[in-house]
Structures are given as C-alpha cells and as structure tokens.
Design a protein around this motif. Structure first.
Motif, PDB file in Angstrom:
ATOM      1  N   GLY A 115       0.805  -1.215   0.000  1.00 11.99           N
ATOM      2  CA  GLY A 115       0.000   0.000   0.000  1.00 11.99           C
ATOM      3  C   GLY A 115       0.836   1.263   0.000  1.00 11.99           C
ATOM      4  O   GLY A 115       0.526   2.239  -0.688  1.00 11.99           O
ATOM      5  N   ILE A 116       1.920   1.260   0.768  1.00 11.70           N
ATOM      6  CA  ILE A 116       2.760   2.453   0.884  1.00 11.70           C
ATOM      7  C   ILE A 116       3.565   2.706  -0.392  1.00 11.70           C
ATOM      8  O   ILE A 116       3.680   3.846  -0.851  1.00 11.70           O
ATOM      9  N   LEU A 117       4.102   1.649  -0.998  1.00 12.83           N
ATOM     10  CA  LEU A 117       5.058   1.809  -2.095  1.00 12.83           C
ATOM     11  C   LEU A 117       4.423   1.786  -3.487  1.00 12.83           C
ATOM     12  O   LEU A 117       5.008   2.332  -4.425  1.00 12.83           O
ATOM     13  N   TRP A 118       3.274   1.172  -3.640  1.00 14.93           N
ATOM     14  CA  TRP A 118       2.746   0.933  -4.985  1.00 14.93           C
ATOM     15  C   TRP A 118       2.409   2.224  -5.721  1.00 14.93           C
ATOM     16  O   TRP A 118       2.871   2.468  -6.827  1.00 14.93           O
ATOM     17  N   SER A 119       1.597   3.075  -5.131  1.00 13.09           N
ATOM     18  CA  SER A 119       1.181   4.308  -5.799  1.00 13.09           C
ATOM     19  C   SER A 119       0.584   5.257  -4.773  1.00 13.09           C
ATOM     20  O   SER A 119       0.232   4.844  -3.657  1.00 13.09           O
ATOM     21  N   PRO A 120       0.445   6.534  -5.117  1.00 16.66           N
ATOM     22  CA  PRO A 120      -0.224   7.468  -4.205  1.00 16.66           C
ATOM     23  C   PRO A 120      -1.636   7.024  -3.842  1.00 16.66           C
ATOM     24  O   PRO A 120      -2.070   7.193  -2.695  1.00 16.66           O
TER      25      PRO A 120
ATOM     26  N   LEU B 123      -2.695  13.561   7.845  1.00 16.84           N
ATOM     27  CA  LEU B 123      -1.439  14.301   7.731  1.00 16.84           C
ATOM     28  C   LEU B 123      -0.372  13.464   7.025  1.00 16.84           C
ATOM     29  O   LEU B 123       0.437  14.000   6.258  1.00 16.84           O
ATOM     30  N   LEU B 124      -0.350  12.147   7.276  1.00 13.59           N
ATOM     31  CA  LEU B 124       0.565  11.277   6.540  1.00 13.59           C
ATOM     32  C   LEU B 124       0.246  11.298   5.050  1.00 13.59           C
ATOM     33  O   LEU B 124       1.149  11.306   4.204  1.00 13.59           O
ATOM     34  N   THR B 125      -1.042  11.295   4.723  1.00 15.57           N
ATOM     35  CA  THR B 125      -1.457  11.377   3.321  1.00 15.57           C
ATOM     36  C   THR B 125      -0.997  12.684   2.696  1.00 15.57           C
ATOM     37  O   THR B 125      -0.534  12.711   1.546  1.00 15.57           O
ATOM     38  N   ASP B 126      -1.099  13.767   3.454  1.00 13.35           N
ATOM     39  CA  ASP B 126      -0.634  15.061   2.964  1.00 13.35           C
ATOM     40  C   ASP B 126       0.865  15.026   2.665  1.00 13.35           C
ATOM     41  O   ASP B 126       1.312  15.530   1.625  1.00 13.35           O
ATOM     42  N   ILE B 127       1.649  14.420   3.560  1.00 10.84           N
ATOM     43  CA  ILE B 127       3.090  14.291   3.324  1.00 10.84           C
ATOM     44  C   ILE B 127       3.348  13.470   2.057  1.00 10.84           C
ATOM     45  O   ILE B 127       4.163  13.834   1.215  1.00 10.84           O
ATOM     46  N   ARG B 128       2.633  12.362   1.931  1.00 11.34           N
ATOM     47  CA  ARG B 128       2.827  11.472   0.769  1.00 11.34           C
ATOM     48  C   ARG B 128       2.523  12.176  -0.550  1.00 11.34           C
ATOM     49  O   ARG B 128       3.268  12.037  -1.534  1.00 11.34           O
ATOM     50  N   LEU B 129       1.469  12.958  -0.589  1.00 10.27           N
ATOM     51  CA  LEU B 129       1.033  13.547  -1.849  1.00 10.27           C
ATOM     52  C   LEU B 129       1.739  14.853  -2.173  1.00 10.27           C
ATOM     53  O   LEU B 129       1.725  15.291  -3.324  1.00 10.27           O
ATOM     54  N   ASN B 130       2.361  15.470  -1.178  1.00 11.13           N
ATOM     55  CA  ASN B 130       3.018  16.753  -1.405  1.00 11.13           C
ATOM     56  C   ASN B 130       4.530  16.673  -1.261  1.00 11.13           C
ATOM     57  O   ASN B 130       5.192  17.695  -1.090  1.00 11.13           O
ATOM     58  N   ALA B 131       5.071  15.446  -1.335  1.00 13.15           N
ATOM     59  CA  ALA B 131       6.503  15.256  -1.111  1.00 13.15           C
ATOM     60  C   ALA B 131       7.358  15.866  -2.214  1.00 13.15           C
ATOM     61  O   ALA B 131       8.568  15.975  -2.068  1.00 13.15           O
TER      62      ALA B 131
ATOM     63  N   LEU C 241       7.177   5.892   5.622  1.00 11.50           N
ATOM     64  CA  LEU C 241       7.820   4.601   5.819  1.00 11.50           C
ATOM     65  C   LEU C 241       8.911   4.678   6.876  1.00 11.50           C
ATOM     66  O   LEU C 241       9.042   3.777   7.725  1.00 11.50           O
ATOM     67  N   LEU C 242       9.690   5.761   6.864  1.00 15.04           N
ATOM     68  CA  LEU C 242      10.740   5.915   7.872  1.00 15.04           C
ATOM     69  C   LEU C 242      10.142   5.999   9.276  1.00 15.04           C
ATOM     70  O   LEU C 242      10.698   5.429  10.223  1.00 15.04           O
ATOM     71  N   LEU C 243       9.046   6.703   9.423  1.00 13.72           N
ATOM     72  CA  LEU C 243       8.404   6.788  10.740  1.00 13.72           C
ATOM     73  C   LEU C 243       8.040   5.398  11.253  1.00 13.72           C
ATOM     74  O   LEU C 243       8.284   5.071  12.421  1.00 13.72           O
ATOM     75  N   ILE C 244       7.458   4.590  10.386  1.00 11.01           N
ATOM     76  CA  ILE C 244       7.059   3.240  10.781  1.00 11.01           C
ATOM     77  C   ILE C 244       8.281   2.405  11.143  1.00 11.01           C
ATOM     78  O   ILE C 244       8.285   1.677  12.147  1.00 11.01           O
TER      79      ILE C 244
END
Length: 294
Positions: free
Chosen positions: A21-26, A136-144, A164-167
């Motif tokens: 889920g994390i790596l495949w796509s936004p 907020l994690l989603t915001d980081i993912r989409l605005n990286a 991913l680093l947080l986890i």
C-alpha cells in the motif's frame, strides 16, 4: 506453538499489505490509510462506549455521521491529486466533512431528548485521534515533491519515504526497548498504565533508534535525506511513539480490555498496531512542513 505460527503468519501478511500500500502508488497509499483510519476510529469509539456507558446510547445516525465525517476528512487531505470527473476529491471531502460536522451537533441538540455535549466531545476526539494523523501522513505522501531532502537542499524525496521511515523508526524503538528492558530493565516507567515498561528499556530504545538512524544516515542515507532529518525523524518516532503507546494503553485500561480489537490474529486491533504512529505523525508533519518543505 499454534499461537506463534498464527502471530507470525498475520505479521507477514500485515507487512506485505503495508509495504504494498505504501510503495505501490499514491492512490494505494491513500486507500490503505483511509481503511486503517476508519477501522481505528470504530475501535476508538468502542473504547469510549466501554469507558462511558452514555456514549453507547448515541443514535445510529450519529454513529454513521461520524464515520462519514472521518472518511470525508481523509478525502479532503488529498487536495487536487485525485478527481471524480472535473471535481477534485479534496474539494468533495471538505464539503462533506463541513456538512456532517455541522449537522451532527445540530441533530443532537434538536432531535435528542437527553442532549449530552460530552458525546459530541467523544466523537470529535475520535476524529482528532484516529483520523487526522493518517490524513497528515497522506498530505506528506502527496506533497513530497516539495521536500528538500539533501544537505544542500537539492532534489525531492519520494513521497512514501517519510511515512515509511516513521514506521521503521517506531519498530526499531519498540524492538530495542523490549530487548534493553528484558536485559537490564529494573525501574518501572508507568506501572499504572504499562507495568512491563521500564525506564531503562524506554530510554535505551529511544537512544538506539536515533543511533541506528544516525549511523545509516551518515554512511548510506545522505543522498536521500540530510543527516539532521534522519536524527530528528527518529527522535520524533521514538519519543512521541512511546507517548502514543502509553496513551492507548491508558484508554484500554480505562475500558477494561486487553486489546482494542481482534482484526489481526495474535496482534490485537488497528489501534494496537498504530498507536505509536497516531501521535508521531502530527509532529513529523509539523517538522516536515517547517524544515523540509520548499
């Protein structure tokens, strides 16, 4: 032995689903944490019903309304990255969230004979606790794309990197805290909340998590993130992740349950798995937007 294999199998499935889920796509990232937030929200409300029986009496329209509001808040944080036709999902999410967050208190006041403001407080607390962090994690993912990651501030990090680093840092902290606590732990940390935690284990886990991040960042990771980012993100994960774990343990003790749910065989519920991330994510988001965004 059967319990061991059950826990191992469910852990492997959990890791595979999370990484996919994390790596495949936004979109898969959003879908993964959207589902996690909805399940975590329901587990939180279950705990609240056990803690305060009055909350168990809220009408079904209130239950469904809060669930829809939670999903809408998650959707709102997608901004313009996804769309339904010509309309962005972020725009749709904000409108649905605003409508339901207005309707819920009005409905409670006008329709319920025994209006209890605290029930609205529990519902809002659930949205803050179990939905906003994943949003907020989603915001980081989409605005990286705006994250300046190297020591010179050149280039951008992949969107999935920070979540991913947080986890990973939380996992390192928890593992090291368990090992150090088992070896030299003597002094109880919060015996009234988590009797097995020790000061030695907790501090040792934090130090080793930051040290591991520093060593990897210094020798291998400076082309991905500047060294100070490795250290700070590991510190956030260790410190606030530990507090998040204690917070959820406190809620379970108040509710009189061992696990928040039974979704994962041998591993409890969604809150049990993501309690540390729930508190670490907002502080990581603040750090990213304050010091890593261009």
């Amino acid at each position: 032995m059967k319990t061991f294999f059950t826990r191992t199998a469910s852990a492997l499935v959990f890791v595979a689903v999370m990484l996919g889920g994390i790596l495949w796509s936004p979109f898969t990232f959003f879908l993964l944490f959207f589902l996690i937030s909805i399940f975590a929200l329901q587990e939180f409300y279950k705990l609240m019903r056990l803690i305060d029986g009055d909350y168990a009496s809220i009408p079904n329209w209130h239950r469904w309304g809060v669930a829809i509001a939670g999903g809408a808040v998650m959707l709102a944080f997608t901004g313009n990255h996804f769309s339904l036709g010509a309309v962005s999902t972020g725009f749709i999410g904000w409108w649905i969230a605003i409508i339901f967050l207005l309707v819920l208190p009005l409905g409670e006041i006008l329709l319920e004979k025994d209006f209890a403001p605290k029930n609205l407080g529990y519902s809002c607390m659930g949205l803050l606790y179990a939905v906003i962090p994943f949003s907020l994690l989603t915001d980081i993912r989409l605005n990286a794309i705006d994250i300046h990651y190297t020591a010179t501030g050149v280039g951008t990090a992949p969107g999935w990197l920070i979540p991913l680093l947080l986890i990973v840092f939380i996992w390192i902290n928890d593992t090291m805290a368990y090992i150090v606590g088992s070896l030299i732990g003597r002094t109880p940390f919060f015996p009234s909340i988590s009797p097995k935690k020790t000061i030695e284990g907790t501090v040792g886990g934090m130090i080793l998590a930051v040290a591991a991040a520093g060593v990897y960042g210094y020798y291998f990771g400076q082309e991905i993130l500047a060294l100070q980012h490795w250290l700070v993100l590991a510190g956030i994960a260790a410190i606030f992740g530990t507090i998040g774990d204690l917070l959820e343990s406190r809620l379970k003790r108040m509710a009189g349950v061992k696990d928040s749910g039974r979704i994962m065989p041998g591993h409890g519920g969604f809150l049990d798995r993501f309690d540390s991330l729930l508190l670490a994510a907002p502080f990581a988001w603040m750090y990213v937007h304050s010091f890593m965004m261009g």
